[in-house]
Scaffold this motif. Structure first.
Motif, PDB file in Angstrom:
ATOM      1  N   PHE A 132      12.650  47.513  40.836  1.00 22.35           N
ATOM      2  CA  PHE A 132      13.571  46.940  39.849  1.00 22.35           C
ATOM      3  C   PHE A 132      12.836  46.809  38.517  1.00 22.35           C
ATOM      4  O   PHE A 132      11.755  46.244  38.442  1.00 22.35           O
ATOM      5  N   ARG A 133      13.429  47.397  37.462  1.00 22.07           N
ATOM      6  CA  ARG A 133      12.779  47.365  36.169  1.00 22.07           C
ATOM      7  C   ARG A 133      13.822  47.499  35.060  1.00 22.07           C
ATOM      8  O   ARG A 133      14.974  47.805  35.315  1.00 22.07           O
ATOM      9  N   ALA A 134      13.372  47.284  33.831  1.00 20.22           N
ATOM     10  CA  ALA A 134      14.250  47.353  32.669  1.00 20.22           C
ATOM     11  C   ALA A 134      13.619  48.231  31.591  1.00 20.22           C
ATOM     12  O   ALA A 134      12.388  48.286  31.468  1.00 20.22           O
ATOM     13  N   PHE A 135      14.497  48.892  30.807  1.00 18.74           N
ATOM     14  CA  PHE A 135      14.044  49.711  29.698  1.00 18.74           C
ATOM     15  C   PHE A 135      14.821  49.332  28.447  1.00 18.74           C
ATOM     16  O   PHE A 135      16.025  49.080  28.491  1.00 18.74           O
ATOM     17  N   LYS A 136      14.094  49.297  27.336  1.00 20.77           N
ATOM     18  CA  LYS A 136      14.716  49.054  26.030  1.00 20.77           C
ATOM     19  C   LYS A 136      13.965  49.914  25.011  1.00 20.77           C
ATOM     20  O   LYS A 136      12.727  49.896  24.990  1.00 20.77           O
ATOM     21  N   ASP A 137      14.708  50.664  24.224  1.00 20.82           N
ATOM     22  CA  ASP A 137      14.104  51.550  23.225  1.00 20.82           C
ATOM     23  C   ASP A 137      13.059  52.472  23.855  1.00 20.82           C
ATOM     24  O   ASP A 137      11.965  52.656  23.317  1.00 20.82           O
ATOM     25  N   HIS A 138      13.381  53.017  25.018  1.00 20.35           N
ATOM     26  CA  HIS A 138      12.535  53.981  25.740  1.00 20.35           C
ATOM     27  C   HIS A 138      11.220  53.374  26.242  1.00 20.35           C
ATOM     28  O   HIS A 138      10.303  54.106  26.585  1.00 20.35           O
ATOM     29  N   GLN A 139      11.133  52.054  26.287  1.00 20.53           N
ATOM     30  CA  GLN A 139       9.935  51.373  26.774  1.00 20.53           C
ATOM     31  C   GLN A 139      10.310  50.474  27.941  1.00 20.53           C
ATOM     32  O   GLN A 139      11.372  49.847  27.940  1.00 20.53           O
ATOM     33  N   GLN A 140       9.425  50.395  28.948  1.00 19.03           N
ATOM     34  CA  GLN A 140       9.668  49.473  30.058  1.00 19.03           C
ATOM     35  C   GLN A 140       9.372  48.057  29.579  1.00 19.03           C
ATOM     36  O   GLN A 140       8.356  47.811  28.932  1.00 19.03           O
ATOM     37  N   VAL A 141      10.305  47.141  29.876  1.00 20.66           N
ATOM     38  CA  VAL A 141      10.192  45.745  29.439  1.00 20.66           C
ATOM     39  C   VAL A 141      10.472  44.814  30.609  1.00 20.66           C
ATOM     40  O   VAL A 141      10.951  45.243  31.661  1.00 20.66           O
ATOM     41  N   ASN A 142      10.207  43.538  30.411  1.00 20.70           N
ATOM     42  CA  ASN A 142      10.493  42.528  31.424  1.00 20.70           C
ATOM     43  C   ASN A 142      12.014  42.441  31.620  1.00 20.70           C
ATOM     44  O   ASN A 142      12.748  42.217  30.657  1.00 20.70           O
ATOM     45  N   PRO A 143      12.492  42.604  32.869  1.00 21.83           N
ATOM     46  CA  PRO A 143      13.945  42.580  33.110  1.00 21.83           C
ATOM     47  C   PRO A 143      14.615  41.244  32.769  1.00 21.83           C
ATOM     48  O   PRO A 143      15.818  41.197  32.579  1.00 21.83           O
ATOM     49  N   LEU A 144      13.845  40.178  32.665  1.00 22.88           N
ATOM     50  CA  LEU A 144      14.427  38.867  32.404  1.00 22.88           C
ATOM     51  C   LEU A 144      14.424  38.506  30.920  1.00 22.88           C
ATOM     52  O   LEU A 144      14.899  37.452  30.538  1.00 22.88           O
ATOM     53  N   GLU A 145      13.873  39.382  30.091  1.00 19.72           N
ATOM     54  CA  GLU A 145      13.902  39.165  28.651  1.00 19.72           C
ATOM     55  C   GLU A 145      14.996  40.020  28.033  1.00 19.72           C
ATOM     56  O   GLU A 145      15.337  41.078  28.540  1.00 19.72           O
ATOM     57  N   ASP A 146      15.540  39.573  26.934  1.00 18.37           N
ATOM     58  CA  ASP A 146      16.602  40.302  26.231  1.00 18.37           C
ATOM     59  C   ASP A 146      17.746  40.659  27.175  1.00 18.37           C
ATOM     60  O   ASP A 146      18.223  41.806  27.195  1.00 18.37           O
ATOM     61  N   LEU A 147      18.193  39.688  27.949  1.00 19.54           N
ATOM     62  CA  LEU A 147      19.279  39.928  28.910  1.00 19.54           C
ATOM     63  C   LEU A 147      20.499  40.513  28.202  1.00 19.54           C
ATOM     64  O   LEU A 147      20.898  40.059  27.139  1.00 19.54           O
ATOM     65  N   GLY A 148      21.042  41.556  28.806  1.00 19.72           N
ATOM     66  CA  GLY A 148      22.213  42.222  28.254  1.00 19.72           C
ATOM     67  C   GLY A 148      21.896  43.281  27.225  1.00 19.72           C
ATOM     68  O   GLY A 148      22.779  44.011  26.793  1.00 19.72           O
ATOM     69  N   LEU A 149      20.646  43.386  26.831  1.00 20.55           N
ATOM     70  CA  LEU A 149      20.260  44.364  25.819  1.00 20.55           C
ATOM     71  C   LEU A 149      19.363  45.462  26.373  1.00 20.55           C
ATOM     72  O   LEU A 149      18.878  46.300  25.621  1.00 20.55           O
ATOM     73  N   CYS A 150      19.131  45.432  27.684  1.00 23.03           N
ATOM     74  CA  CYS A 150      18.244  46.402  28.322  1.00 23.03           C
ATOM     75  C   CYS A 150      19.006  47.180  29.394  1.00 23.03           C
ATOM     76  O   CYS A 150      20.001  46.713  29.928  1.00 23.03           O
ATOM     77  N   ASP A 151      18.507  48.368  29.701  1.00 22.88           N
ATOM     78  CA  ASP A 151      19.030  49.149  30.821  1.00 22.88           C
ATOM     79  C   ASP A 151      18.249  48.763  32.065  1.00 22.88           C
ATOM     80  O   ASP A 151      17.018  48.853  32.080  1.00 22.88           O
ATOM     81  N   LEU A 152      18.950  48.295  33.103  1.00 24.43           N
ATOM     82  CA  LEU A 152      18.319  47.894  34.359  1.00 24.43           C
ATOM     83  C   LEU A 152      18.430  49.024  35.366  1.00 24.43           C
ATOM     84  O   LEU A 152      19.447  49.715  35.429  1.00 24.43           O
ATOM     85  N   THR A 153      17.404  49.202  36.182  1.00 21.44           N
ATOM     86  CA  THR A 153      17.403  50.269  37.170  1.00 21.44           C
ATOM     87  C   THR A 153      16.542  49.890  38.366  1.00 21.44           C
ATOM     88  O   THR A 153      15.714  48.980  38.287  1.00 21.44           O
ATOM     89  N   ALA A 154      16.767  50.572  39.452  1.00 17.97           N
ATOM     90  CA  ALA A 154      15.938  50.447  40.661  1.00 17.97           C
ATOM     91  C   ALA A 154      16.096  51.744  41.440  1.00 17.97           C
ATOM     92  O   ALA A 154      17.133  52.402  41.365  1.00 17.97           O
ATOM     93  N   ASP A 155      15.063  52.118  42.177  1.00 12.82           N
ATOM     94  CA  ASP A 155      15.143  53.331  42.990  1.00 12.82           C
ATOM     95  C   ASP A 155      16.133  53.136  44.132  1.00 12.82           C
ATOM     96  O   ASP A 155      16.285  52.033  44.654  1.00 12.82           O
TER      97      ASP A 155
END
Length: 142
Positions: free
Chosen positions: A79-102
């Motif tokens: 489980f991870r998050a991406f924002k502006d093509h960078q991996q970020v903390n999934p719990l930061e910037d909620l609603g502004l990141c793409d969430l994904t998991a394998d």
């Protein structure tokens, strides 16, 4: 996320939102994990795939599921998050990141196997899929 508790080898599902544990059905493969192991589990994925399989059993047809993931139980948390093509903390910037998991294709195949008259094939690698679809021939035409 599923945690293995010390007491009586019970398995619990812990939600990110509440942190509360909910008992889930025991599974032979899961119960063999060492205490403290964590895995990702997607009950909604099982429901969606079961619904697709039931529709195929009733009406015929096929489904092609394309994603990245494994065909085995893994204790690696994906489980991870991406924002502006960078991996970020999934719990930061909620609603502004793409969430994904394998995807756990093994779990999806278990769900499909419960539907009579429907079979799962694969997964296969992207390279194998593209080769079988004729990418080599298309490349030669270009």
């Amino acid at each position: 996320m599923v945690d293995v508790e010390k007491d009586i080898d019970k398995l619990f599902y812990t939600t990110y939102k509440t942190g509360r544990s909910i008992k889930v059905d025991q599974d032979k493969e899961l119960s063999s994990l060492p205490v403290g192991s964590q895995i990702e589990h997607s009950p909604m994925s099982a429901k969606v795939v079961t619904s697709l399989a039931e529709r195929i059993a009733q009406s015929g047809g096929a489904a092609l599921i394309i994603d990245y993931g494994e065909d085995q139980l893994s204790t690696e948390l994906t489980f991870r998050a991406f924002k502006d093509h960078q991996q970020v903390n999934p719990l930061e910037d909620l609603g502004l990141c793409d969430l994904t998991a394998d995807v756990n294709f093994k779990d999806l195949k278990k769900s499909i196997a419960e539907v009579e008259g429907v079979k799962a094939h694969g997964p296969i690698t992207q390279s194998s899929f593209l080769t079988l679809m004729g990418v080599g021939e298309r490349f030669r035409q270009l």
